[in-house]
Scaffold this active site. Structure first.
Site, PDB file in Angstrom:
ATOM      1  N   ASN A  23     -27.016  -7.260  26.982  1.00 20.12           N
ATOM      2  CA  ASN A  23     -28.166  -7.351  25.722  1.00 20.12           C
ATOM      3  C   ASN A  23     -28.687  -8.901  25.318  1.00 20.12           C
ATOM      4  OD1 ASN A  23     -26.811  -8.028  22.951  1.00 20.12           O
ATOM      5  ND2 ASN A  23     -25.590  -6.317  23.890  1.00 20.12           N
ATOM      6  N   PHE A  27     -23.781  -2.685  11.111  1.00 20.42           N
ATOM      7  CA  PHE A  27     -24.770  -3.293  11.417  1.00 20.42           C
ATOM      8  C   PHE A  27     -26.015  -1.919  12.189  1.00 20.42           C
ATOM      9  CE2 PHE A  27     -26.076  -7.507  10.413  1.00 20.42           C
ATOM     10  CZ  PHE A  27     -24.821  -7.831  10.292  1.00 20.42           C
ATOM     11  N   LYS A  48     -25.846   6.597  11.127  1.00 17.16           N
ATOM     12  CA  LYS A  48     -24.926   5.754  11.460  1.00 17.16           C
ATOM     13  C   LYS A  48     -23.646   5.651  10.440  1.00 17.16           C
ATOM     14  CE  LYS A  48     -27.670   3.315  15.110  1.00 17.16           C
ATOM     15  NZ  LYS A  48     -28.324   2.132  15.713  1.00 17.16           N
ATOM     16  N   LYS A  75     -20.256   6.860  11.208  1.00 15.67           N
ATOM     17  CA  LYS A  75     -19.373   6.363  11.394  1.00 15.67           C
ATOM     18  C   LYS A  75     -18.220   5.568  10.209  1.00 15.67           C
ATOM     19  CE  LYS A  75     -22.088   3.917  15.373  1.00 15.67           C
ATOM     20  NZ  LYS A  75     -21.761   2.500  16.136  1.00 15.67           N
TER      21      LYS A  75
END
Ligand code: CTP
Length: 397
Positions: free
Chosen positions: A208, A322, A336, A340
């Site tokens: 990426n 992030f 998220k 997480k």
């Protein structure tokens, strides 16, 4: 680090006044904006023109105006980021310890909001005199910093302590006092950075656009604040930050293993890496030759490192993730954070100019578990690194 810092340098009447010229020169070369105050005694040893030439600023000698057209010079000069007195005679130490303000330098010291750095230089008996020692003790009690003078042959011919510390030493002390706060001393920080590479064959990979700049800035900032930092880095074009333990990895699987190994010792973990969610199910042993019109590469899931850390997290550990999004920034980032089990999520919309991959700047929202969100403006990744660390520190129990 001293670039743009406003430093007032007070020079008093000691034979070592010439060494203050070297201090002024070092500071000016480092980009500081140096304004010199000379006492009447100092002007007997060195001409004000020397300091004016070295600093590019007019030199101040008069409590009541004078150079630079400043109306109330002692108030203006006391607004410096740091006031340094080098050399500091027994006389200025006595005046400062007792709050006298009968000339420009002593009045400026009185008006200073922050600590003053005194660099004593005098005859050994004057230095050892109980009155001088009591004055130094008082100045320290008031929060000032008083350097130890050097020992050796003094200008007066006597031996002992009383020599002005070397200009480089004074410069380093100034840099230290104006440097970042050491508020992360004793903490272990684990940072991940860069974009992982998932090999297709011996010459190709899936990756990426991550440049690693955000993670490297975080590692550097945490180290500068005194933390013991481990940086687990996927490939980047960046130089490794000094004073940081760097573990180089390539794939998400390798990053997973390295991070889990270091996780138990970490107090704060910041997962700035862009981890590939999928990898080729099989890595071809030989370079894949072009054959048909299309080529299908089957991908399989990589482990989610942050998810695993969230599962294993101990109460004293702060976990920062992030989220790089191209749509529905807030909703995706909130999901998220919850999924997480992170404590803080740094969310950025990578489609905005000045944000995301490759850039030196970023525009992010900080999303806390409490639901609070803080919108930060466009800022350098180096400055953002400190904001993220501030937020992580505020979450420690
Ligand atoms: N992350 C991770 N391991 C992965 C994928 C992501 O540790 N296999 C971490 C990243 O380092 C980042 C956070 O999870 O701190 C979010 O990454 P992001 O790519 O934005 O999200 P994904 O979890 O991949 O979710 P989605 O695919 O839905 O965008």
């Amino acid at each position: 680090m001293l670039k743009g810092k406003f430093i007032t340098l007070g020079v008093t009447g000691s034979i070592a006044a010439y060494k203050a010229a070297e201090v002024a020169s070092l500071l000016a070369k480092a980009g500081a904006d140096v304004h010199v105050i000379m006492t009447a005694g100092a002007c007997k040893f060195v001409a004000p023109a020397t300091f004016a030439a070295l600093t590019g600023n007019p030199v101040h000698t008069d409590l009541f105006g004078g150079a630079g057209g400043r109306l109330i010079p002692h108030i203006e000069l006391a607004k410096a980021h740091l006031l340094v007195v080098a050399p500091a005679t027994a006389n200025i130490l006595a005046k400062a310890a007792h709050g006298l303000g009968d000339d420009l330098l002593s009045a400026t010291i009185l008006a200073a909001k922050g600590p003053v750095l005194f660099c004593p230089a005098m005859n050994v008996q004057m230095y050892r005199n109980p009155a001088t020692q009591a004055n130094i003790a008082a100045l320290k009690r008031y929060g000032h910093r008083v350097l130890e003078p050097g020992r050796g042959q003094l200008a007066c011919g006597e031996q002992g302590e009383g020599r002005l510390p070397e200009p480089e030493e004074i410069f380093e002390e100034i840099a230290r006092l104006l440097g970042p706060a050491q508020d992360m001393r004793g903490l272990r920080v684990l940072v991940t950075a860069g974009g992982t590479r998932e090999p297709i064959d011996p010459v190709r990979f899936i990756s990426n656009y991550s440049s690693g700049k955000m993670g490297y800035a975080l590692a550097r900032a945490a180290a500068a604040r005194g933390a013991a930092v481990t940086l687990v880095s996927a490939p980047t074009a960046l130089a490794p930050p000094g004073g940081v333990q760097v573990v180089f990895v390539e794939t998400a699987q390798q990053m997973y293993e390295a991070v889990l190994e270091h996780f138990p010792q970490a107090d704060i973990v910041v997962k700035a890496a862009a981890v590939a969610d999928y990898r080729p199910a099989k890595t071809a042993e030989q370079k894949i030759k072009k054959e048909g019109e299309t080529l299908v590469i089957e991908l399989e899931r990589n482990p989610d490192i942050l998810f695993e850390l969230g599962r294993r997290k101990q109460p004293h550990q702060v976990l920062v993730g992030f989220a790089a999004e191209t749509e529905n920034l807030l909703a995706n980032a909130r999901r998220k954070l919850a999924e997480k089990n992170a404590d803080l999520l740094v969310a950025n919309d990578v489609t905005r100019p000045g944000a995301g991959f490759g850039a030196d700047t970023n525009i992010v929202k900080l999303i806390y578990r409490s639901g609070e969100t803080v919108d930060l403006p466009l800022m350098e990744k180096t400055a953002l690194a400190d904001r993220i660390l501030d937020a992580a520190l505020s979450l420690r129990e």
